[in-house]
Design a protein around this motif. Structure first.
Motif, short mmCIF file in Angstrom:
data_model
loop_
_atom_site.label_atom_id
_atom_site.label_comp_id
_atom_site.label_asym_id
_atom_site.label_seq_id
_atom_site.Cartn_x
_atom_site.Cartn_y
_atom_site.Cartn_z
N SER A 82 0.83 -1.21 0.00
CA SER A 82 0.00 0.00 0.00
C SER A 82 0.86 1.26 0.00
O SER A 82 0.52 2.26 -0.62
CB SER A 82 -0.95 0.00 1.20
OG SER A 82 -0.24 0.04 2.42
N GLU B 266 0.74 4.45 -2.44
CA GLU B 266 0.45 5.76 -1.83
C GLU B 266 1.43 6.83 -2.29
O GLU B 266 1.07 8.00 -2.42
CB GLU B 266 0.48 5.64 -0.30
CG GLU B 266 -0.74 4.96 0.29
CD GLU B 266 -0.55 4.52 1.73
OE1 GLU B 266 0.37 5.05 2.40
OE2 GLU B 266 -1.32 3.65 2.20
N GLY C 62 -4.04 1.10 -0.49
CA GLY C 62 -3.06 1.97 -1.13
C GLY C 62 -3.65 2.74 -2.30
O GLY C 62 -3.33 3.91 -2.51
#
Length: 214
Positions: free
Chosen positions: A168, A172, A210
Motif C-alpha cells: 500500500s 500511496e 493503497g
C-alpha cells in the motif's frame, strides 16, 4: 497465436504483475484460478523458467481473461519466442534498446528494468509503458517517492522487495503498480491452496487501501 491485446483496464483495477519463475504447468494450473478469483489479472512467466514459451502459449488458451506476459526478456531471441507464444506484455530486468521498436510496432506493452534516475528516464524516453524499478529491495518506498518528485510524469512499477506489508505504501507514494514474485506466490503455500487464496485476498485488501490513498 493471435495476440489479443493487453487489458490496461484489468491491470489498473489490480495493478500487480505476478512473477512466476521456475514453477511447473501443474503448479501454475492450481494457482491461477485462485489468483483470478481473488481479483488479480496479470501474470508474467519468466523466460528462464523451463519451457517458458510453451507455458505462455498454454496459459493464454486456458486463461483467456488474464494478462499473460513474458518476464526476464533480455534478447531479441527471447522476445521473438515470447511473442510467438502469445505474450501480451514484456518485462525485462534491464534496458535492452533493441526490444523497444518491435514492441511499439506491435502495440505490446514493455516494462523495462531500470534503477537510477538516469536509467529510469532513458527507459521512459525509449518508449517504456511503465518502468520496472529493479531491484527495489535495497532502497524501498522512499526511493520511489524521491524519484517521482522530479520525474512525476513517469509511470513506475517497483519490483523486488514488495510485500503484503508495504504494497500500500508503494501505491500511496505514486507508483503505477508493483511486481511481486516470491512474496505473492509463497513457496510454503503452493501446496496449501486454501492458505494461498487467503494470502492473495489479504494482499488485495492492502492494495485497495493503497489505491484509495494514492
Amino acid at each position: 497465436m493471435s495476440n489479443q491485446g493487453f487489458s490496461w483496464e484489468l491491470f489498473e483495477q489490480t495493478p500487480v504483475v505476478g512473477i512466476i519463475r521456475g514453477l511447473s504447468l501443474a503448479q501454475i494450473r492450481k494457482i491461477l484460478p485462485l489468483y483470478q478469483e481473488s481479483g488479480f489479472f496479470t501474470v508474467e512467466i519468466t523466460m528462464n523458467t523451463e519451457g517458458a514459451a510453451e507455458l505462455i502459449a498454454t496459459l493464454r488458451q486456458e486463461f483467456p481473461s488474464l494478462n499473460i506476459g513474458a518476464g526476464t526478456v533480455c534478447t531479441l531471441d527471447d522476445l521473438q519466442l515470447a511473442l510467438a507464444a502469445g505474450a501480451q506484455f514484456i518485462v525485462t530486468p534491464i534496458i535492452a534498446e533493441e526490444l523497444f521498436t518491435p514492441c511499439k510496432e506491435l502495440n505490446i506493452p514493455i516494462f523495462p528494468g531500470a534503477f537510477s534516475p538516469t536509467e529510469i528516464y532513458k527507459a521512459w524516453q525509449l518508449g517504456a509503458s511503465a518502468v520496472k524499478v529493479f531491484p527495489s529491495t535495497a532502497l524501498g518506498v522512499g526511493y520511489i517517492k524521491d524519484v517521482l518528485a522530479p520525474l512525476d510524469q513517469i509511470k513506475l512499477l517497483p519490483t523486488g522487495g514488495v510485500t503484503k506489508e508495504n504494497i500500500s505504501e508503494f501505491l500511496e507514494v505514486g507508483a503505477l503498480g508493483v511486481g511481486m514474485g516470491g512474496s505473492l506466490f509463497k513457496k510454503d503455500l503452493l501446496d496449501d491452496l486454501e492458505g494461498l487464496e487467503e494470502h492473495f485476498i489479504s494482499i488485495k485488501k492492502q492494495l485497495k487501501r493503497g489505491l484509495l490513498v494514492g
